[in-house]
Design a protein around this motif. Sequence first.
Motif, PDB file in Angstrom:
ATOM      1  N   VAL A  57       1.034  -1.748  -0.320  1.00 35.89           N
ATOM      2  CA  VAL A  57      -0.159   0.235   0.134  1.00 35.89           C
ATOM      3  C   VAL A  57       1.293   1.095  -0.115  1.00 35.89           C
ATOM      4  CG1 VAL A  57      -1.482   1.114   1.123  1.00 35.89           C
ATOM      5  CG2 VAL A  57      -2.255  -1.297   1.323  1.00 35.89           C
ATOM      6  N   LEU A  58       0.717   2.019  -0.828  1.00 34.57           N
ATOM      7  CA  LEU A  58       1.185   3.126  -1.676  1.00 34.57           C
ATOM      8  C   LEU A  58       0.763   4.704  -0.732  1.00 34.57           C
ATOM      9  CD1 LEU A  58       2.968   2.402  -4.751  1.00 34.57           C
ATOM     10  CD2 LEU A  58       4.052   2.532  -1.919  1.00 34.57           C
ATOM     11  N   LEU A  59       1.154   4.947   0.739  1.00 35.91           N
ATOM     12  CA  LEU A  59       0.167   6.257   0.543  1.00 35.91           C
ATOM     13  C   LEU A  59       1.137   7.376   0.399  1.00 35.91           C
ATOM     14  CD1 LEU A  59      -1.210   5.134   4.145  1.00 35.91           C
ATOM     15  CD2 LEU A  59      -2.517   5.308   2.484  1.00 35.91           C
ATOM     16  N   VAL A  60       0.533   8.870  -0.173  1.00 37.61           N
ATOM     17  CA  VAL A  60       1.596  10.155  -0.023  1.00 37.61           C
ATOM     18  C   VAL A  60       1.124  11.021   0.708  1.00 37.61           C
ATOM     19  CG1 VAL A  60       1.702  12.356  -1.666  1.00 37.61           C
ATOM     20  CG2 VAL A  60       1.521   9.725  -2.367  1.00 37.61           C
ATOM     21  N   ASP A  61       1.760  12.355   1.465  1.00 36.96           N
ATOM     22  CA  ASP A  61       1.435  12.873   2.334  1.00 36.96           C
ATOM     23  C   ASP A  61       1.225  12.096   3.256  1.00 36.96           C
ATOM     24  OD1 ASP A  61       1.778  16.068   2.897  1.00 36.96           O
ATOM     25  OD2 ASP A  61      -0.453  15.965   2.052  1.00 36.96           O
ATOM     26  N   VAL A  62       0.965  11.638   4.361  1.00 39.32           N
ATOM     27  CA  VAL A  62       0.276  11.361   5.281  1.00 39.32           C
ATOM     28  C   VAL A  62       0.795  12.531   6.680  1.00 39.32           C
ATOM     29  CG1 VAL A  62       0.312  10.122   7.148  1.00 39.32           C
ATOM     30  CG2 VAL A  62       0.666   9.176   4.391  1.00 39.32           C
ATOM     31  N   HIS A  63      -0.216  12.838   7.318  1.00 45.43           N
ATOM     32  CA  HIS A  63       0.263  13.717   8.790  1.00 45.43           C
ATOM     33  C   HIS A  63      -0.197  12.924   9.724  1.00 45.43           C
ATOM     34  CE1 HIS A  63      -0.230  16.304   5.591  1.00 45.43           C
ATOM     35  NE2 HIS A  63       0.641  17.755   5.851  1.00 45.43           N
ATOM     36  N   VAL A  64       1.177  12.912  10.003  1.00 48.46           N
ATOM     37  CA  VAL A  64      -0.034  11.753  11.983  1.00 48.46           C
ATOM     38  C   VAL A  64       0.803  13.292  12.877  1.00 48.46           C
ATOM     39  CG1 VAL A  64       0.966  10.392  13.754  1.00 48.46           C
ATOM     40  CG2 VAL A  64       1.266   9.608  10.825  1.00 48.46           C
ATOM     41  N   THR A  65       0.074  13.278  13.765  1.00 51.21           N
ATOM     42  CA  THR A  65       0.015  14.117  15.281  1.00 51.21           C
ATOM     43  C   THR A  65       1.392  13.211  15.719  1.00 51.21           C
ATOM     44  OG1 THR A  65      -2.224  14.456  15.229  1.00 51.21           O
ATOM     45  CG2 THR A  65      -0.951  14.436  17.384  1.00 51.21           C
ATOM     46  N   ILE A 129       5.448   7.829  12.848  1.00 49.10           N
ATOM     47  CA  ILE A 129       4.002   6.635  12.398  1.00 49.10           C
ATOM     48  C   ILE A 129       4.791   4.967  13.023  1.00 49.10           C
ATOM     49  CG2 ILE A 129       6.018   5.628  10.583  1.00 49.10           C
ATOM     50  CD1 ILE A 129       2.108   6.430  10.489  1.00 49.10           C
ATOM     51  N   ARG A 130       6.075   5.240  13.645  1.00 50.90           N
ATOM     52  CA  ARG A 130       6.223   3.885  14.796  1.00 50.90           C
ATOM     53  C   ARG A 130       5.367   3.662  15.795  1.00 50.90           C
ATOM     54  NH1 ARG A 130      12.183   4.021  16.416  1.00 50.90           N
ATOM     55  NH2 ARG A 130      12.295   3.529  14.164  1.00 50.90           N
ATOM     56  N   LYS A 131       5.444   5.255  16.406  1.00 50.94           N
ATOM     57  CA  LYS A 131       4.789   5.006  18.031  1.00 50.94           C
ATOM     58  C   LYS A 131       3.162   4.922  17.575  1.00 50.94           C
ATOM     59  CE  LYS A 131       3.420   8.846  21.945  1.00 50.94           C
ATOM     60  NZ  LYS A 131       3.400   9.967  21.716  1.00 50.94           N
ATOM     61  N   PHE A 132       2.659   5.483  16.506  1.00 58.08           N
ATOM     62  CA  PHE A 132       1.122   5.489  15.818  1.00 58.08           C
ATOM     63  C   PHE A 132       0.723   3.992  15.994  1.00 58.08           C
ATOM     64  CE2 PHE A 132      -2.135   5.755  12.354  1.00 58.08           C
ATOM     65  CZ  PHE A 132      -3.331   6.663  13.618  1.00 58.08           C
ATOM     66  N   LEU A 133       1.247   3.553  15.052  1.00 60.28           N
ATOM     67  CA  LEU A 133       1.461   1.998  14.155  1.00 60.28           C
ATOM     68  C   LEU A 133       1.619   1.180  15.299  1.00 60.28           C
ATOM     69  CD1 LEU A 133       1.430   2.091  10.718  1.00 60.28           C
ATOM     70  CD2 LEU A 133      -0.428   2.599  11.513  1.00 60.28           C
ATOM     71  N   GLU A 134       2.436   1.394  16.460  1.00 54.57           N
ATOM     72  CA  GLU A 134       3.557   0.241  16.932  1.00 54.57           C
ATOM     73  C   GLU A 134       3.799  -0.395  16.307  1.00 54.57           C
ATOM     74  OE1 GLU A 134      -0.444   0.005  19.461  1.00 54.57           O
ATOM     75  OE2 GLU A 134       0.403   1.303  21.068  1.00 54.57           O
ATOM     76  N   VAL A 135       4.820  -0.152  15.341  1.00 53.99           N
ATOM     77  CA  VAL A 135       5.047  -1.878  15.391  1.00 53.99           C
ATOM     78  C   VAL A 135       6.896  -0.890  14.362  1.00 53.99           C
ATOM     79  CG1 VAL A 135       3.047  -2.947  13.665  1.00 53.99           C
ATOM     80  CG2 VAL A 135       4.349  -0.948  11.810  1.00 53.99           C
ATOM     81  N   PRO A 136       7.899  -1.469  14.347  1.00 54.99           N
ATOM     82  CA  PRO A 136       8.950  -1.634  13.072  1.00 54.99           C
ATOM     83  C   PRO A 136       8.776  -0.655  11.748  1.00 54.99           C
ATOM     84  CG  PRO A 136       9.744  -3.833  14.350  1.00 54.99           C
ATOM     85  CD  PRO A 136       7.874  -3.597  14.430  1.00 54.99           C
ATOM     86  N   GLU A 183      -5.546  -4.064   8.377  1.00 48.96           N
ATOM     87  CA  GLU A 183      -5.655  -3.254   9.645  1.00 48.96           C
ATOM     88  C   GLU A 183      -5.079  -2.217   9.864  1.00 48.96           C
ATOM     89  OE1 GLU A 183      -6.604  -1.967  13.002  1.00 48.96           O
ATOM     90  OE2 GLU A 183      -6.899  -3.913  12.073  1.00 48.96           O
ATOM     91  N   LEU A 184      -3.222  -2.611   9.371  1.00 47.20           N
ATOM     92  CA  LEU A 184      -2.523  -0.749   9.687  1.00 47.20           C
ATOM     93  C   LEU A 184      -3.423   0.137   8.131  1.00 47.20           C
ATOM     94  CD1 LEU A 184       1.135  -2.221   9.563  1.00 47.20           C
ATOM     95  CD2 LEU A 184       0.049  -1.505  11.192  1.00 47.20           C
ATOM     96  N   SER A 185      -3.234  -0.513   7.197  1.00 46.41           N
ATOM     97  CA  SER A 185      -3.913   0.619   6.148  1.00 46.41           C
ATOM     98  C   SER A 185      -5.085   1.453   6.467  1.00 46.41           C
ATOM     99  CB  SER A 185      -4.447   0.125   5.184  1.00 46.41           C
ATOM    100  OG  SER A 185      -3.426  -0.625   4.697  1.00 46.41           O
ATOM    101  N   ARG A 186      -6.245   0.638   7.789  1.00 47.92           N
ATOM    102  CA  ARG A 186      -7.182   0.893   8.277  1.00 47.92           C
ATOM    103  C   ARG A 186      -7.203   1.859   8.952  1.00 47.92           C
ATOM    104  NH1 ARG A 186     -10.096  -3.307   8.279  1.00 47.92           N
ATOM    105  NH2 ARG A 186      -9.373  -4.193   9.972  1.00 47.92           N
ATOM    106  N   LYS A 187      -5.927   2.144   9.845  1.00 50.87           N
ATOM    107  CA  LYS A 187      -5.422   2.641  10.586  1.00 50.87           C
ATOM    108  C   LYS A 187      -5.130   4.051  11.175  1.00 50.87           C
ATOM    109  CE  LYS A 187      -3.458   2.810  15.406  1.00 50.87           C
ATOM    110  NZ  LYS A 187      -2.175   2.118  16.517  1.00 50.87           N
ATOM    111  N   LEU A 188      -4.327   4.089   9.699  1.00 54.58           N
ATOM    112  CA  LEU A 188      -4.182   4.528   8.801  1.00 54.58           C
ATOM    113  C   LEU A 188      -4.913   5.563   7.721  1.00 54.58           C
ATOM    114  CD1 LEU A 188      -0.546   3.973   7.439  1.00 54.58           C
ATOM    115  CD2 LEU A 188      -0.873   5.221   9.094  1.00 54.58           C
ATOM    116  N   GLY A 189      -5.997   4.620   7.451  1.00 55.08           N
ATOM    117  CA  GLY A 189      -6.824   5.603   6.674  1.00 55.08           C
ATOM    118  C   GLY A 189      -7.999   6.268   7.529  1.00 55.08           C
ATOM    119  N   ALA A 190      -7.663   5.982   8.897  1.00 57.47           N
ATOM    120  CA  ALA A 190      -9.051   6.842   9.883  1.00 57.47           C
ATOM    121  C   ALA A 190      -8.163   8.306  10.048  1.00 57.47           C
ATOM    122  CB  ALA A 190      -9.134   5.935  11.271  1.00 57.47           C
ATOM    123  N   LEU A 191      -7.071   8.737   9.225  1.00 57.68           N
ATOM    124  CA  LEU A 191      -5.956  10.302  10.518  1.00 57.68           C
ATOM    125  C   LEU A 191      -7.179  11.114   9.883  1.00 57.68           C
ATOM    126  CD1 LEU A 191      -2.597   8.941  10.007  1.00 57.68           C
ATOM    127  CD2 LEU A 191      -2.933   9.524  11.996  1.00 57.68           C
TER     128      LEU A 191
END
Length: 302
Positions: A57-65, A129-136, A183-191
């Motif tokens: 999955v390729l996501l462009v211009d992602v903003h994470v708090t 993004i590591r903190k948000f997704l809780e993955v390496p 699951e990761l994509s769904r979490k990112l999509g909810a941003l």
Amino acid sequence: MDDRLLAQLILAERLPKNHAAWQPLAADLKNLLAGAGGESRTVELLKRELELDEAPVLLVDVHVTYQGGFAQIDVLVVHAAFVCVLEVKNMRGEFFFDAENFQFHRMVDGRLEGMRNPESQLHRAVKAIRKFLEVPVEGVIVLASRSARVVEKPAAYPVVALHYLPFYLEGLDKGGKLFDVEELSRKLGALPKRVFRGNVMAQYGLTAESLRLGVTCPDCRSRSLGRKNRKWHCAGCDGVFIDAHEVALQEYAVLFGEELATQFAYRLLGVEDKYLLYRLLEKSAMQGDKRGKRWIVPRRSY
């Protein structure tokens, strides 16, 4: 197209060239367009040449708090075997990453320019993004310009040329499914989408009075149209249009938000007759529960 780039394109058309903010606006817009072009080429290349057992999955211009603000990610690659942040730089010149002081310099046309360190930007994005997704999470700096060369490499993250990027990412796949991509994509999509609007105007000290108002010609993009016989007319290119006012309303919504004061709508559309104004706004700016206020219906297709 993200809201910041869209807002600056609109400002560049509506701000008079003799305004004090024109030069910094034009310089920033040039950089934004170069960045967007580099990100677009990166995604196109990966879609065409990246070979993995499962499509990422390729996501462009992602903003994470992150830490009271936002961390911005140019391109995020989410795969079952890895998650990787791409910090894309579409700049020419020779790059010097100071590994001791964590500074960054670029030599271009014989000039040495100090700039924000891409490695620091990448490190912030990776941590967020590591903190948000809780993955390496992996990270890499991507040079999208063929006229870029690294003289001194960064301390902690690799730098790769764009044409080498598919090969690099394929090397991150060591086999096995470590992550649930869905699951990761769904979490990112909810941003939440980050909205820039008003702060773009404030960045350059601009108000509505700073801009050329009116309905802009869709063809020559430099003149305000006149209204005659139920149509919009351009004195520059002789164009005739039916719904050019729709674009002006959508531009206003990008810069200021969907709430539109009726009194300002007269100036925005360059009309004086209230019955004509109501006809123009009938389908595009709905009457709200506040007297003298309407709400523009967003249509990104414009």
